[in-house]
Structure formats: structure tokens, C-alpha cells
Enzyme design. Structure first.
Site, PDB file in Angstrom:
ATOM      1  N   SER A  79      -7.127   3.761  -1.621  1.00  0.00           N
ATOM      2  CA  SER A  79      -6.966   2.760  -1.377  1.00  0.00           C
ATOM      3  C   SER A  79      -8.383   1.399  -1.800  1.00  0.00           C
ATOM      4  O   SER A  79      -7.658   0.832  -2.318  1.00  0.00           O
ATOM      5  CB  SER A  79      -6.251   2.012  -0.400  1.00  0.00           C
ATOM      6  OG  SER A  79      -4.861   2.972  -0.671  1.00  0.00           O
ATOM      7  N   HIS A  83      -1.507  10.996  -0.901  1.00  0.00           N
ATOM      8  CA  HIS A  83      -1.248  10.136  -2.497  1.00  0.00           C
ATOM      9  C   HIS A  83      -0.991  11.131  -3.600  1.00  0.00           C
ATOM     10  O   HIS A  83      -0.844  12.656  -2.761  1.00  0.00           O
ATOM     11  CB  HIS A  83      -2.188   9.297  -2.077  1.00  0.00           C
ATOM     12  CG  HIS A  83      -3.264   8.507  -1.416  1.00  0.00           C
ATOM     13  ND1 HIS A  83      -4.018   7.735  -1.185  1.00  0.00           N
ATOM     14  CD2 HIS A  83      -1.962   7.635   0.295  1.00  0.00           C
ATOM     15  CE1 HIS A  83      -4.401   7.227  -0.088  1.00  0.00           C
ATOM     16  NE2 HIS A  83      -3.304   6.711   0.335  1.00  0.00           N
ATOM     17  N   ASP A 105       0.721  -1.310   0.564  1.00  0.00           N
ATOM     18  CA  ASP A 105       0.188   0.241   0.051  1.00  0.00           C
ATOM     19  C   ASP A 105       1.103   1.481   0.839  1.00  0.00           C
ATOM     20  O   ASP A 105       2.095   1.354   0.830  1.00  0.00           O
ATOM     21  CB  ASP A 105      -0.351  -0.262   1.193  1.00  0.00           C
ATOM     22  CG  ASP A 105      -1.895   0.741   1.198  1.00  0.00           C
ATOM     23  OD1 ASP A 105      -2.316   2.276   0.283  1.00  0.00           O
ATOM     24  OD2 ASP A 105      -3.147   0.562   1.846  1.00  0.00           O
ATOM     25  N   ASP A 116      -0.970   0.352  -4.896  1.00  0.00           N
ATOM     26  CA  ASP A 116      -2.720   0.770  -5.022  1.00  0.00           C
ATOM     27  C   ASP A 116      -2.169   2.335  -5.999  1.00  0.00           C
ATOM     28  O   ASP A 116      -3.538   3.033  -6.240  1.00  0.00           O
ATOM     29  CB  ASP A 116      -3.990   0.925  -3.790  1.00  0.00           C
ATOM     30  CG  ASP A 116      -2.940   0.972  -2.859  1.00  0.00           C
ATOM     31  OD1 ASP A 116      -1.716   1.097  -2.613  1.00  0.00           O
ATOM     32  OD2 ASP A 116      -4.071   0.407  -1.585  1.00  0.00           O
TER      33      ASP A 116
END
Length: 489
Positions: free
Chosen positions: A109, A451, A59, A366
Site C-alpha cells: 500500500s 496481496h 484498500d 491500491d
């Protein structure tokens, strides 16, 4: 000029290399590249049906993160680091995945895991649900559920499982077995009475009805009632009074809560639920200090394969290193690196325990993070250290490079996060920037680093792994797994 080049170099075909000597032929760089070329030319394109499929997800481990982890592991082994390869970087097939959600340029995610596991892109924050549903609308979601590769494997008679260092009810593992209009519906306390009356079911409850053989990770609090204290002194969160660990055992499954229990698991066990922490499991850097004792990701992966391998029809397994992501959010590169190394060890265990001819292994992330490797550090410079460059003759120097403010800086930094500089930048000259608790400096202040929307790498080996090629949409991963194992047939 063309005739001269033609006389020096022969076309590389069927194992031939060079007709005449090139001055660079004696270089180990040249020879290593030739060896890689020969290996790739001889790599078979396996077309047999995959009996087993393992999807590994680190992740948040984007390309820059993966590069840093590679160097970190190499330097821990006494190498300069840049030349090192992580276990899965030896896989013969590689692609890039576009990670955006159907409603978001920068993904989360839940949407990305659903894309990989169910074959379609969807919205941020939902798992196993089409993008026709607003996040949180669990009633509409009841008619918009989409089966995952794990569900299809179950229908085909295969054994299935999920392994994660995060809560097993967290977004990525949940997308393998659950349908939820909000990734936060981890237990019944997150649902209203009206939602429950309409038929909405929390994620932990769905873990018991998905018929999986293996569930290993964190998240114990979502499986036990609020009035119950677990083995490590933490209370549960369920308000319905159910103890899902007891229900699992009533169904004939084994339940373990620490590393010792997992290591002593009955070798004949067909089903195992292991919940090793109330919330997320410890970071790898902190794991040995856990009072209850937690297994490593590699140990959980090995245990899962041992159980699943008993099924003669094969298995589907999702393995997530969930805490690479969490360390990046905290702006803490050391812990992200350690969890990344543990992830590579888990992949290595899986390759050793399975057969290339019948097991498709896909390794990916991801989404990515804002981690950057900056400056002009010399070869072998500690990846977490202050950046030290080269002199005008190209030789390494011993003093750190200085920014325009006259202060040194680290090779690794974040674009945003809790380490953001506000006002005058801290002088790192006398700071142990390689300490496990050091938070890297960042540009934009955020309570949690974010992210990014960049592509992530996909590595693959096994039957039909060569279909992992080029730049693809993230949901394409499902279609390769489905084709390789005939999951929907």
C-alpha cells in the site's frame, strides 16, 4: 445474410435504435442495455477546472472483491444481488490500473499510494519517496522527497484532509502528507537517535506540519506519549513526551476522540483532528460495539467535506477504507464485505454533497487480494454461502454442490491465508459459513493472506473524469487529478 441483418437492425446514432422489431426487444435485459447506451451517448465530457478533488481508496478492493461486495449489498437489500450496482459503479468513466511497485510485481500500500498521490511508481514500503532510496534509509530519503497532490493543493491555497478507518499514520493516508523511508516510522519510537539527529521525522509529527484542515481516523497511540493513557484506557507510543493532540489544539484546531464529539463539532470549525481508536478503527461489522463510539466512514466523509467546503479556493480530500484490506488478510470475507458496503455509502454521501460540475471524484483500490468466486452457483445464491448449482435442465437445486472429496464448498474462497486446508478438508455441511467470524477455506497456508498483482478498477466522475479510460499505470491517477484541478500550475 448481410442484407437480412441490415434490414433488421439500424445503426445506433443520435438516439435512434432499431428500424424493425427484433424478437429480443421486449426483454427487460435488452431494454435496460438500450437505456444504458443512450445515457452513455449523452454523457458530457466535462472540461472545466475542478475546484475540488476527492480520491477514494478502498484498500485491497480488487475486481473480485468489488464484485462480491456488490452482490453482498444487493442481497442485503432483498435483491438476487448480481444485478445490483454500488454507488460508484454508476460513475460514467472507468479504467484499469496496473499496480506493481517499481521493485515488486505484487505491491504494497505504501508504494501504490505514493504512485496515485505523487505521480511516480516507487518501492515497496516507502511513502512520498523516490525509488532511489533503500527502504529504511531515512537520511538519503531527505533529499529524495516528492510532493503529493495534497501538498500541491496546499500550495495552491486549497483546504486539504485525510480520512481513514485505518490509522491515519498508516501507509495510504501517510502517502498523502508525509515523507518516510519506511511506512513503519509512524511515531518517533521507530526512529533511532542517530536518525532523529540527522533530521528524520516520524509520520505523526508530519501530520501536524502538513497544514491539513482535516485528519480523521485511527492511530491515537502515535500522537500521544507512552506515559499518557487515552480516553479509552490505551497508552501512547511516543518517547519524546509530545502530545500532538494538545499541539493541534494549541494551533487553533478542534480535537475529538469519539463519534459523539464529531457529531457535535462546532459548525464553524476550520480545522479538526479526530482520532477514534488507539490503533485501527473497528471493522464496520463491530463498530456499534465499540465502547467509546466510533463514526462510520460516511459520517467522517461528510464531516470532512463540511469543514473543507468553507475554503472558497476548493479542497483536496483523500478517503480510505483501510479495513477491507485487513479483513481479507484475515481470510474473513464477511467483514471485508461490510467494510466495502460502508465504503460505497461514503462515496454516495460525497456525490450528494458535491457538484458534478466542479468536483472530480475518483474511486479506486491500491491493490487486490487472492479472493476468488468459484464453482457454478445458481443466480441469487448467498454470496457467503455454500455453493448451490443447477440441475441438468438448468433449474436451481436445493442441495450444496460437492467437491471431488464429497464435501460442500463456499462460493468465496482465498488462494492463501489462515483458512488454508492442511490435511483433510473440513466438512462444511453443518457450519454456518455466513457467520461474521467464519474464515474462508484457502489453498496455501499463510498466517496472513497476501496481496495480488492483478489490475484494479478506477471509477471517475466530474471535470476531466473521461481521461480515466483504458488500462493505465497506477501513477496516471495523479496526473488526471493534477490536470483537472491545475494543482501544479
Amino acid at each position: 445474410m448481410k442484407k437480412l441483418l441490415a434490414s433488421m437492425v439500424a445503426t445506433v446514432v443520435a438516439g435512434t435504435t432499431f428500424a424493425n422489431d427484433l424478437p429480443q426487444q421486449s426483454s427487460p435485459w435488452f431494454q435496460d442495455a438500450q437505456n444504458v447506451l443512450m445515457q452513455k451517448m449523452e454523457t458530457p465530457r466535462l472540461r472545466g477546472q475542478a475546484k475540488n478533488v476527492i480520491l477514494f481508496v478502498a484498500d485491497g478492493n480488487g475486481v473480485s472483491s468489488n464484485t462480491a461486495i456488490r452482490i453482498f449489498e444487493g442481497q442485503a437489500q432483498g435483491l438476487l444481488g448480481e444485478e445490483h450496482e454500488l454507488s460508484f459503479e454508476k460513475f460514467p468513466h472507468l479504467a484499469l490500473a496496473k499496480t506493481y511497485n517499481s521493485n515488486a510485481q505484487t505491491p504494497d500500500s505504501a508504494g501504490t499510494a505514493t504512485a496515485m498521490l505523487a505521480g511516480v511508481k516507487t518501492r515497496q514500503g516507502v511513502v512520498g519517496i523516490t525509488d532511489n532510496v533503500d527502504r529504511g534509509d531515512c537520511v538519503t530519503a531527505l533529499d529524495n522527497q516528492i510532493p503529493s497532490a495534497l501538498h500541491l493543493a496546499e500550495r495552491k491555497g486549497k483546504a486539504t484532509g485525510v480520512v481513514s478507518t485505518a490509522r491515519v499514520t498508516h501507509a495510504t493516508p501517510a502517502a498523502a502528507y508525509a515523507f518516510a523511508a519506511d511506512r513503519n516510522f509512524e511515531d518517533d519510537s521507530a526512529l533511532s537517535d542517530e536518525q532523529k539527529a540527522a533530521g528524520c521525522v516520524d509520520i505523526a509529527s508530519q501530520a501536524l506540519t502538513a497544514d491539513m484542515e482535516v485528519i480523521l481516523g485511527g492511530g491515537r497511540r502515535h500522537f500521544i506519549p507512552a506515559e499518557l493513557t487515552d480516553e479509552e484506557g490505551k497508552t501512547g507510543r511516543r518517547t519524546d513526551g509530545r502530545d500532538l493532540t494538545k499541539e493541534w489544539q494549541a494551533q487553533g484546531g478542534e480535537y475529538v476522540w469519539n463519534r459523539d464529539g464529531l457529531m457535535k463539532l462546532d459548525p464553524n470549525a476550520d480545522r479538526v483532528l479526530g482520532l477514534f481508536e488507539s490503533s485501527h478503527m473497528e471493522y464496520e461489522a463491530d463498530r456499534e460495539g465499540d465502547a467509546g463510539g466510533e463514526p462510520s466512514l460516511a459520517e467522517m466523509t461528510a464531516a470532512a467535506i463540511n469543514v473543507l467546503n468553507k475554503d472558497e479556493d476548493g479542497f483536496f480530500l483523500l478517503v480510505e477504507s483501510g479495513r477491507v484490506d485487513h479483513a481479507h488478510h484475515a481470510g474473513n470475507a464477511y467483514r471485508a464485505m461490510m467494510d466495502g458496503v460502508a465504503f460505497a455509502e461514503a462515496v454516495q454521501i460525497a456525490t450528494q454533497m458535491t457538484n458534478l460540475e466542479d468536483t472530480l471524484i475518483i474511486v479506486t483500490a491500491d491493490h487486490s487480494h487472492t479472493l476468488v468466486m468459484q464453482g457454478y452457483a445458481q443466480r441469487g445464491n448467498p454470496i457467503l454461502g455454500l455453493s448451490k448449482g443447477l440441475d441438468s435442465q438448468g433449474n436451481p437445486v436445493t442441495e450444496p454442490s460437492l467437491a471431488k472429496d464429497g464435501k460442500p464448498y463456499t462460493t468465496i474462497a482465498y488462494v492463501n491465508g489462515p483458512g488454508a486446508v492442511q490435511g483433510e478438508r473440513q466438512d462444511l455441511s453443518n457450519v454456518d459459513v455466513e457467520d461474521m467470524d467464519f474464515v474462508q477455506q484457502a489453498l496455501i497456508p499463510m498466517s496472513s493472506e497476501t496481496h495480488t498483482a492483478e489490475d484494479v478498477a478506477i471509477y471517475a466522475r466530474g471535470p476531466w473524469a473521461w481521461l480515466i479510460d483504458g488500462t493505465v499505470e497506477q501513477n496516471y491517477i495523479f496526473h488526471v487529478m493534477d490536470h483537472a484541478a491545475g494543482l501544479s500550475q
